[in-house]
Design an enzyme around this catalytic site. Structure first.
Site, PDB file in Angstrom:
ATOM      1  N   GLU A 156      -4.434  16.382 -16.357  1.00  0.00           N
ATOM      2  CA  GLU A 156      -5.023  17.680 -16.691  1.00  0.00           C
ATOM      3  C   GLU A 156      -4.860  18.032 -18.170  1.00  0.00           C
ATOM      4  O   GLU A 156      -5.509  18.953 -18.666  1.00  0.00           O
ATOM      5  CB  GLU A 156      -4.380  18.779 -15.839  1.00  0.00           C
ATOM      6  CG  GLU A 156      -4.711  18.708 -14.361  1.00  0.00           C
ATOM      7  CD  GLU A 156      -6.139  19.125 -14.049  1.00  0.00           C
ATOM      8  OE1 GLU A 156      -6.856  19.569 -14.964  1.00  0.00           O
ATOM      9  OE2 GLU A 156      -6.543  18.984 -12.881  1.00  0.00           O
ATOM     10  N   GLU A 177       8.990   2.804  -3.781  1.00  0.00           N
ATOM     11  CA  GLU A 177       9.975   3.732  -4.346  1.00  0.00           C
ATOM     12  C   GLU A 177      11.394   3.186  -4.276  1.00  0.00           C
ATOM     13  O   GLU A 177      12.292   3.694  -4.940  1.00  0.00           O
ATOM     14  CB  GLU A 177       9.902   5.077  -3.644  1.00  0.00           C
ATOM     15  CG  GLU A 177      10.394   5.082  -2.204  1.00  0.00           C
ATOM     16  CD  GLU A 177      10.404   6.501  -1.634  1.00  0.00           C
ATOM     17  OE1 GLU A 177      11.507   6.961  -1.309  1.00  0.00           O
ATOM     18  OE2 GLU A 177       9.333   7.114  -1.527  1.00  0.00           O
TER      19      GLU A 177
END
Length: 312
Positions: free
Chosen positions: A89, A120
């Site tokens: 963004e 992960e």
């Protein structure tokens, strides 16, 4: 994962059962929504309690930006997606190059839309990705992990520190493991979730709020706003063209037609158009003033009024 590690996971605040929702499956729809909304009210106060730590992180990021460094988010699952979302963004909002704010997620970019099992749990994956990004002393690496114990994030923060980068840890548990790996530890204690262990809920909301603060405040501190206006936005679609016109008009106190003409002369760069109008300069002169002011509109306009800079 060993039984000892599983016991440790079960003891985390974010993994514990919420006593307010032990009968969640018996609630009617409105009651489910009410209790979710009630729990959401706890998030903003939890973030407020750690504003001093967030401020430290913002100052690190702003200093890195002034020195040509980058903000690099690392995380897995929801946490990784939130970091990546915040990173992507920044170019349309602040006119930054995509390389200035990066989001790295365990399992690679495809993990944004589809879970990559086991990614992960591998600390070496973060090292590989940070090596590829050439992380160094001018950068700030922000590790996101609601649990505060994700191996991918721990491995990434350790490697970043070894390379001399500043490090920030964002978690939702006290005494988080990732906190020990960072220069600044931000622990937002949101408590147990409505749906036990579903950290995309309160913990995810808290992490999003913190990410909003890190980028917005650091961008404001490095000249990416004038007042509360996004003067460095990129008008890449009709909505943003309209927004750019409104921003220039409001910042310079002119009508939309004059703002549009200034934007056209400034090659659609709102910041340059604002300085043109406020300082009564042409586009090249406004750009020169902004360069002298490190991109800060207010300082650029002040420079234009100073006797030594009136020729610019």
């Amino acid at each position: 994962m060993s039984s000892e590690e599983l016991d440790s996971l079960a003891s985390l605040y974010t993994e514990g059962p919420n006593p307010k929702t032990t009968d969640l499956d018996t609630f009617d729809t409105v009651r489910v929504l009410e209790v979710m909304n009630d729990e959401d009210q706890l998030v903003a106060p939890a973030v407020r309690r750690v504003l001093p730590q967030i401020a430290q992180a913002v100052d690190l990021i702003a200093a890195a930006r002034r020195a040509g460094g980058r903000l690099i988010y690392i995380g897995a699952g929801t946490s990784g997606r939130l970091g990546l979302l915040d990173a992507v963004e920044c170019p349309p909002t602040f006119g930054t190059d995509p390389s200035e704010v990066l989001g790295l997620i365990a399992g690679g970019e495809n993990a944004f839309v589809r879970a990559v099992e086991g990614a992960e749990d591998d600390p070496a994956l973060a090292v590989t990705e940070l090596e590829a990004a050439h992380v160094g002393p001018s950068d700030v690496v922000v590790g996101l992990a609601a649990s505060g114990r994700t191996p991918y994030v721990i491995g990434g923060l350790r490697y970043a520190r070894e390379q001399g980068a500043a490090t920030v840890a964002i978690s939702c548990n006290p005494g988080a493991r990732i906190s020990a790996e960072a220069d600044v530890a931000i622990e937002v204690l949101t408590g147990p979730e409505v749906l036990t262990g579903s950290t995309r809920l309160k913990a995810g909301t808290a992490q999003k709020l913190v990410c909003n603060m890190l980028t917005t405040a650091s961008m404001v501190r490095t000249g990416k706003a004038y007042g509360n206006l996004m003067v460095d936005l990129r008008p890449t679609n009709a909505k943003l063209v309209d927004r750019a016109q409104r921003i220039v008009a409001e910042a310079a106190h002119v009508d939309r037609d004059r703002a549009d003409r200034a934007l056209e002369a400034a090659s659609d760069h709102a910041k340059t158009a604002v300085v043109m109008l406020l300082a009564d300069r042409d586009a090249s002169q406004a750009a020169a003033l902004l360069a002298l002011a490190d991109g800060n509109v207010r300082r650029a306009v002040a420079l234009a009024a100073s006797p030594s800079e009136r020729s610019v």
